[in-house]
Design a protein around this motif. Structure first.
Motif, PDB file in Angstrom:
ATOM      1  N   TYR A  24       0.833  -1.205   0.000  1.00 31.13           N
ATOM      2  CA  TYR A  24       0.000   0.000   0.000  1.00 31.13           C
ATOM      3  C   TYR A  24       0.866   1.253   0.000  1.00 31.13           C
ATOM      4  N   LYS A  61      -2.132   1.112  -4.235  1.00 29.32           N
ATOM      5  CA  LYS A  61      -1.670  -0.236  -3.882  1.00 29.32           C
ATOM      6  C   LYS A  61      -1.312  -0.985  -5.158  1.00 29.32           C
ATOM      7  N   THR A  76       6.909 -10.774   2.218  1.00 27.44           N
ATOM      8  CA  THR A  76       6.318  -9.831   3.176  1.00 27.44           C
ATOM      9  C   THR A  76       7.315  -9.440   4.257  1.00 27.44           C
ATOM     10  N   SER A  85       3.720  -0.890   4.264  1.00 28.05           N
ATOM     11  CA  SER A  85       2.398  -1.410   4.590  1.00 28.05           C
ATOM     12  C   SER A  85       2.064  -2.525   3.610  1.00 28.05           C
ATOM     13  N   GLU A  87       0.125  -6.544   2.861  1.00 27.55           N
ATOM     14  CA  GLU A  87      -0.920  -7.487   3.225  1.00 27.55           C
ATOM     15  C   GLU A  87      -0.791  -8.731   2.365  1.00 27.55           C
TER      16      GLU A  87
END
Length: 90
Positions: A24, A61, A76, A85, A87
């Motif tokens: 993001y 994003k 990640t 940031s 996900e």
């Protein structure tokens, strides 16, 4: 003496869980920081990292990785080294 039997387990057999890693946009990382971390995390070339960074910046994003969940975790963890940031979507 007891009766014995042998069970072989193929260690290469894995259940692959498909996953995506999304990064993001934020207001505190520079383009250069994001580009460098993407190259490190997904082992892409400079041009791909620049394109992904631009997509993150303009669209808010971008999916930067698609593959196995275990690999997604590794990607990640590397991206989070600089507090991006991130996900994982299953």
């Amino acid at each position: 003496m007891g009766i014995g039997f042998e069970v072989q387990v193929d260690k290469d057999t894995q259940t692959l869980i498909p996953a995506k890693v999304i990064v993001y946009n934020d207001d505190w990382h520079t383009f250069e920081e994001v580009i460098f971390q993407l190259i490190k995390a997904i082992k892409c070339d400079l041009e791909t990292a620049q394109q992904l960074t631009w997509e993150i910046h303009t669209k808010g994003k971008a999916v930067v990785f698609e593959g196995d969940f275990e690999e997604a975790l590794t990607v990640t963890n590397i991206l989070e080294e600089i507090d991006l940031s991130v996900e994982i979507i299953l």
